[in-house]
Each structure stands twice: as C-alpha cells, then as structure tokens.
Design an enzyme around this catalytic site. Structure first.
Site, PDB file in Angstrom:
ATOM      1  N   GLU A  93       0.454  -0.760   0.038  1.00  0.00           N
ATOM      2  CA  GLU A  93       0.254   0.145  -0.182  1.00  0.00           C
ATOM      3  C   GLU A  93       0.951   0.944   0.150  1.00  0.00           C
ATOM      4  O   GLU A  93       1.979   1.144   0.570  1.00  0.00           O
ATOM      5  CB  GLU A  93      -0.805  -0.491   1.050  1.00  0.00           C
ATOM      6  CG  GLU A  93      -1.847  -0.661   1.171  1.00  0.00           C
ATOM      7  CD  GLU A  93      -3.048  -1.327   1.857  1.00  0.00           C
ATOM      8  OE1 GLU A  93      -2.230  -1.747   3.461  1.00  0.00           O
ATOM      9  OE2 GLU A  93      -3.938  -0.647   1.941  1.00  0.00           O
ATOM     10  N   CYS A 106       3.609   8.730   1.027  1.00  0.00           N
ATOM     11  CA  CYS A 106       3.736   7.453   2.142  1.00  0.00           C
ATOM     12  C   CYS A 106       3.530   6.009   1.419  1.00  0.00           C
ATOM     13  O   CYS A 106       2.829   5.322   0.730  1.00  0.00           O
ATOM     14  CB  CYS A 106       2.745   7.814   2.908  1.00  0.00           C
ATOM     15  SG  CYS A 106       2.955   6.562   3.907  1.00  0.00           S
ATOM     16  N   CYS A 113       4.234  -6.647   8.633  1.00  0.00           N
ATOM     17  CA  CYS A 113       4.833  -6.203   9.167  1.00  0.00           C
ATOM     18  C   CYS A 113       5.041  -6.922  10.821  1.00  0.00           C
ATOM     19  O   CYS A 113       4.038  -7.700  11.487  1.00  0.00           O
ATOM     20  CB  CYS A 113       4.490  -4.869  10.133  1.00  0.00           C
ATOM     21  SG  CYS A 113       5.513  -3.814  11.302  1.00  0.00           S
ATOM     22  N   CYS A 117       3.418  -3.126  17.532  1.00  0.00           N
ATOM     23  CA  CYS A 117       2.749  -2.365  18.018  1.00  0.00           C
ATOM     24  C   CYS A 117       1.002  -2.196  18.261  1.00  0.00           C
ATOM     25  O   CYS A 117       0.199  -2.422  17.538  1.00  0.00           O
ATOM     26  CB  CYS A 117       2.845  -1.209  17.271  1.00  0.00           C
ATOM     27  SG  CYS A 117       4.248  -1.453  17.021  1.00  0.00           S
ATOM     28  N   CYS A 120      -1.477  -0.137  15.825  1.00  0.00           N
ATOM     29  CA  CYS A 120      -1.450   0.177  14.239  1.00  0.00           C
ATOM     30  C   CYS A 120      -2.115  -1.328  13.707  1.00  0.00           C
ATOM     31  O   CYS A 120      -1.783  -2.438  14.038  1.00  0.00           O
ATOM     32  CB  CYS A 120       0.183  -0.187  14.222  1.00  0.00           C
ATOM     33  SG  CYS A 120      -0.035   0.089  12.252  1.00  0.00           S
ATOM     34  N   CYS A 344      -1.699   6.697   8.927  1.00  0.00           N
ATOM     35  CA  CYS A 344      -0.887   6.847   9.508  1.00  0.00           C
ATOM     36  C   CYS A 344      -1.581   4.601  10.671  1.00  0.00           C
ATOM     37  O   CYS A 344      -2.797   4.788  11.356  1.00  0.00           O
ATOM     38  CB  CYS A 344       0.055   6.830  10.981  1.00  0.00           C
ATOM     39  SG  CYS A 344       0.828   8.420  10.205  1.00  0.00           S
TER      40      CYS A 344
HETATM   41  N1  SAH Z   1       7.165   0.649  11.376  1.00  0.00           N
HETATM   42  C1  SAH Z   1       7.486   2.027  11.619  1.00  0.00           C
HETATM   43  C2  SAH Z   1       7.312   3.188  10.266  1.00  0.00           C
HETATM   44  C3  SAH Z   1       5.696   3.025   9.778  1.00  0.00           C
HETATM   45  S1  SAH Z   1       4.087   3.355  11.094  1.00  0.00           S
HETATM   46  C4  SAH Z   1       6.937   3.330  12.524  1.00  0.00           C
HETATM   47  O1  SAH Z   1       7.032   2.481  13.585  1.00  0.00           O
HETATM   48  O2  SAH Z   1       7.983   3.912  13.031  1.00  0.00           O
HETATM   49  C5  SAH Z   1       4.023   4.993  10.973  1.00  0.00           C
HETATM   50  C6  SAH Z   1       4.010   5.742  12.103  1.00  0.00           C
HETATM   51  O3  SAH Z   1       2.206   5.568  12.286  1.00  0.00           O
HETATM   52  C7  SAH Z   1       4.189   5.935  13.201  1.00  0.00           C
HETATM   53  O4  SAH Z   1       4.391   6.815  14.408  1.00  0.00           O
HETATM   54  C8  SAH Z   1       3.201   4.869  14.403  1.00  0.00           C
HETATM   55  O5  SAH Z   1       3.185   5.202  15.395  1.00  0.00           O
HETATM   56  C9  SAH Z   1       2.071   6.001  13.682  1.00  0.00           C
HETATM   57  N2  SAH Z   1       0.739   4.936  13.805  1.00  0.00           N
HETATM   58  C10 SAH Z   1       1.069   3.681  13.973  1.00  0.00           C
HETATM   59  N3  SAH Z   1      -0.198   2.923  13.899  1.00  0.00           N
HETATM   60  C11 SAH Z   1      -1.424   4.130  14.587  1.00  0.00           C
HETATM   61  C12 SAH Z   1      -1.911   5.222  14.180  1.00  0.00           C
HETATM   62  N4  SAH Z   1      -3.169   3.599  14.533  1.00  0.00           N
HETATM   63  N5  SAH Z   1      -3.253   5.901  14.515  1.00  0.00           N
HETATM   64  C13 SAH Z   1      -1.906   7.026  14.605  1.00  0.00           C
HETATM   65  N6  SAH Z   1      -0.605   6.509  14.329  1.00  0.00           N
HETATM   66  C14 SAH Z   1      -0.282   5.183  13.930  1.00  0.00           C
END
Ligand code: SAH
Length: 364
Positions: A93, A106, A113, A117, A120, A344
């Site tokens: 994506e 982006c 992944c 987290c 996410c 994000c």
């Molecule tokens: N793995 C990398 C890049 C992908 S996530 C990382 O962790 O940085 C990109 C950003 O989106 C990260 O800062 C993450 O904390 C944020 N993110 C992930 N899930 C989210 C959500 N549901 N709402 C808002 N931000 C989120």
C-alpha cells in the site's frame, strides 16, 4: 514470478552492466534507465525508442514493472491510497498526500509488518515479506503517474516518507538501494534530503544509518514516555528499551546537518498515554538525554478492531502546551484520508466500499 530481473531496482550503472551482458552497448542502459525512472514507463512496449528485437529480448529476461494496482481510493481531502499486489500476490500500500507546496508519498517497506504495535492495524497482517528496492521505487512511479500522468514532471516537490506498512530499518539495504535509484538526477531525482524514514526503534540500524553520509532524515516512533507502557504498546521496546533507543538517538543527533532535526512521533491514545503527567515525563525524558528533537503528535487513527480511541483535541492541545513549555518543539499532525484507511497505522490491505474505483489489471 520467474527469475526475471526487476529493472526498477537497478541503478543506472547496474542497468548499463545488465544490458552489456546482453551484448548491447552502454548507451542502451542509460536509455532504459531514463525510460523507467524519468519517463516512469511501466512496460517495454511503451519504450518505443528501443529497437523492437531488444524489447522482445528484455521481456524474456527482465521486468519493467512488477506491482499490479488492485484498487485506488480517493479521499475528500485529495489523499489517494493505492492497494497493489506483488508478483507473488502480496499486498503493498502507498498513500499520496497532496499539500499546497509539496506532495508527500507515504510508501511501504514491507508487505505486512513483523512488529506488534497494539495501536497499528498493519500489525495484524504479520510480516508477509520485505519489499525489494524495485518494489519500493515502483510505488512512487505508480503514485506520480496516477496523480499527474505518465512521466509528467510533478508541479510541486515530492517528499517521501517510509511510514507505510513495515519497519523500514528491518529492510535497510533494499530501502537504501531504492532511495539511491530515486535520487539519480537522470531519474526522478528525489534526493535523500526529501526523504524521512520512520522507525519503531531498531537500535543497531539507527547506528548504522548514522554512519551514512547521504542518508534520509530519521523519525522515531515513541508512543510512550516510559518503558512499562512502551513495552505494552510497542513490544520491540523489550528488545531495545527507551534508554538504549535514546542513546542511539544521541549518536545520530551528532551527525545531523545544521537545520536538520530528529523527529519523535507520538500517537495519542485517549486515556492511555495522553495525561499531563505523561507529557511532563516525555519532556523530561528528552531534556534529560539532551536531545533537541521535535515531537509530532499524531491523534490515533481508529480502526476496528483496535482497542483505542483518539485523544480529544483539547487533550492534544494541552499535551502540546506542556511539551512546549519545557522547550520542546511540538507539532500536531492532521490525519489525512482516515475514511479510506489511508492514515497512519491504518494500512492493512483493506478494501473499503467508499469512493472505490477498482482498477484490476490496470498497470498505470
Ligand atoms: N514501523 C515504522 C513505520 C510505520 S508506522 C514505525 O513504527 O515508525 C508510521 C507511524 O504511524 C508511526 O509513528 C506509528 O507510531 C504511527 N501509527 C501507527 N498506528 C497508528 C494509528 N492507528 N494511529 C495513528 N498513528 C499510528
């Protein structure tokens, strides 16, 4: 697929070497590079300045493009999300975010992944596989061709953020290779200074990146001001806890250019990590480590079945004010494309029935 070479991941010198192995002169390699990377052509048929028999030979041993667009979603704010498939059927994506003075793309570094987290959505896919340099580059071709037309020079600058699916620092070699291809002035000419790589905190790779002179900018996803909560939200913290992460950030910081700043991203989860006390803890943490970073507050983008709600606007504002009062530059990121699952943490190969245009088989 087959063993065909993915040409979009090759630098200009590599393409020259490649055509030479086919018995062709070097200039054919340069021509091919311009066709793929400057004109963003995605099939040999379109490269009509190459002789027909060469195009036929190329299509036997190589691929001009490998990603297939499955669907495109367009949000009311102009954000576009592309859901694509690799040659082996895995989802990729990419999100195109138009802004007044620039566009931001982006892109994903992995399909799925491996990190878990809890806030996410991508985590729910697990790791399918890391993307190749060519697959990373193609995401940008696809987004730009769709936004402006094949090969049309974007009217604004293009910024790239490795904040799509995946953990970019777990695929650092292919990522850097893709970025080198994209920075070529005879190609898209998107220089590392326009690129930000976001990491959940793979400490050894942060240290490695610090040593590279033409590296992209770095952003660190923090999400919590202390280990106990961070262990819970971002299990990678158990491997590389905050103390180690911030020590690596200190090393990285020493290599920053005069106007460059390290960024910390902090997803704001209602009632979980958004109290006044946690704001003070975060400010003290950064100040104690003497890190002159900026903080981006990202209101949580909710998605079923994630168990969180976004912090309220007032809470985000309060959190920001506390950080600022302690000398930390803080920005609030506006969510883009939430309703099309483009924001994000929402990339999980979702097919939503909104504004959907299915482009099955299309290869823009
Ligand atoms: N793995 C990398 C890049 C992908 S996530 C990382 O962790 O940085 C990109 C950003 O989106 C990260 O800062 C993450 O904390 C944020 N993110 C992930 N899930 C989210 C959500 N549901 N709402 C808002 N931000 C989120």
């Amino acid at each position: 697929m087959d063993n065909a070479v993915q040409l979009t991941g090759l630098s200009q010198p590599e393409l020259v070497t490649f055509v030479e192995t086919l018995g062709e002169p070097a200039y054919r390699g340069r021509q091919l590079f311009a066709a793929l990377q400057h004109r963003r052509l995605r099939s040999f048929d379109e490269i009509t300045d190459l002789p027909k028999d060469l195009r036929a030979r190329l299509s036997e041993v190589a691929r001009a493009a490998t990603l297939k667009i499955e669907s495109r979603y367009i949000s009311d704010d102009g954000t576009r999300r592309y859901l694509m498939k690799t040659h082996d059927g895995l989802p990729v994506e990419t999100v195109f975010i138009p802004e007044e003075r620039r566009d931001t793309i982006c892109f994903s570094s992995q399909s799925g992944c491996p990190l878990q987290c809890t806030f996410c959505l991508t985590a729910q896919l697990g790791l399918l596989r890391s993307l190749t340099a060519g697959e990373i580059v193609e995401q940008i071709h696809i987004a730009l061709n769709d936004a402006y037309g094949t090969g049309v020079k974007p009217p604004r600058g293009t910024n790239l953020v490795a904040m799509g699916a995946g953990e970019p620092l777990l695929n650092l070699d292919q990522l850097l290779k893709g970025l080198r291809v994209m920075s070529d002035p005879q190609g898209m000419h998107i220089v590392p200074n326009r690129v930000t790589v976001s990491t959940a905190g793979v400490v050894p790779r942060i240290l490695e990146l610090a040593q590279i002179s033409d590296r992209p900018h770095l952003a660190i996803s923090l999400a919590a001001p202390a280990d106990e909560l961070r262990n819970e939200l971002m299990p990678i913290n158990k491997r590389w806890p905050i103390q180690e992460l911030l020590s690596a950030c200190r090393v990285f910081e020493k290599t920053l250019k005069p106007n460059e700043r390290l960024t910390f991203e902090y997803v704001m989860l209602d009632g979980v990590n958004d109290s006044d006390e946690q704001a003070r803890q975060l400010a003290n943490l950064l100040n104690r480590h003497n890190i002159k970073a900026k903080v981006n507050l990202i209101p949580h983008n909710p998605a079923d079945p994630l168990p969180y709600r976004p912090s309220t606007d007032e809470t985000v504002e309060r959190f920001k004010n506390i950080l600022e009062s302690k000398g930390i530059h803080t920005y609030v990121r506006r969510p883009r494309g939430r309703e099309i699952f483009a924001a994000c943490g929402q990339l999980a190969a979702r097919q939503v029935p909104l504004n959907i245009e299915t482009l099955v088989g299309a290869n823009t």
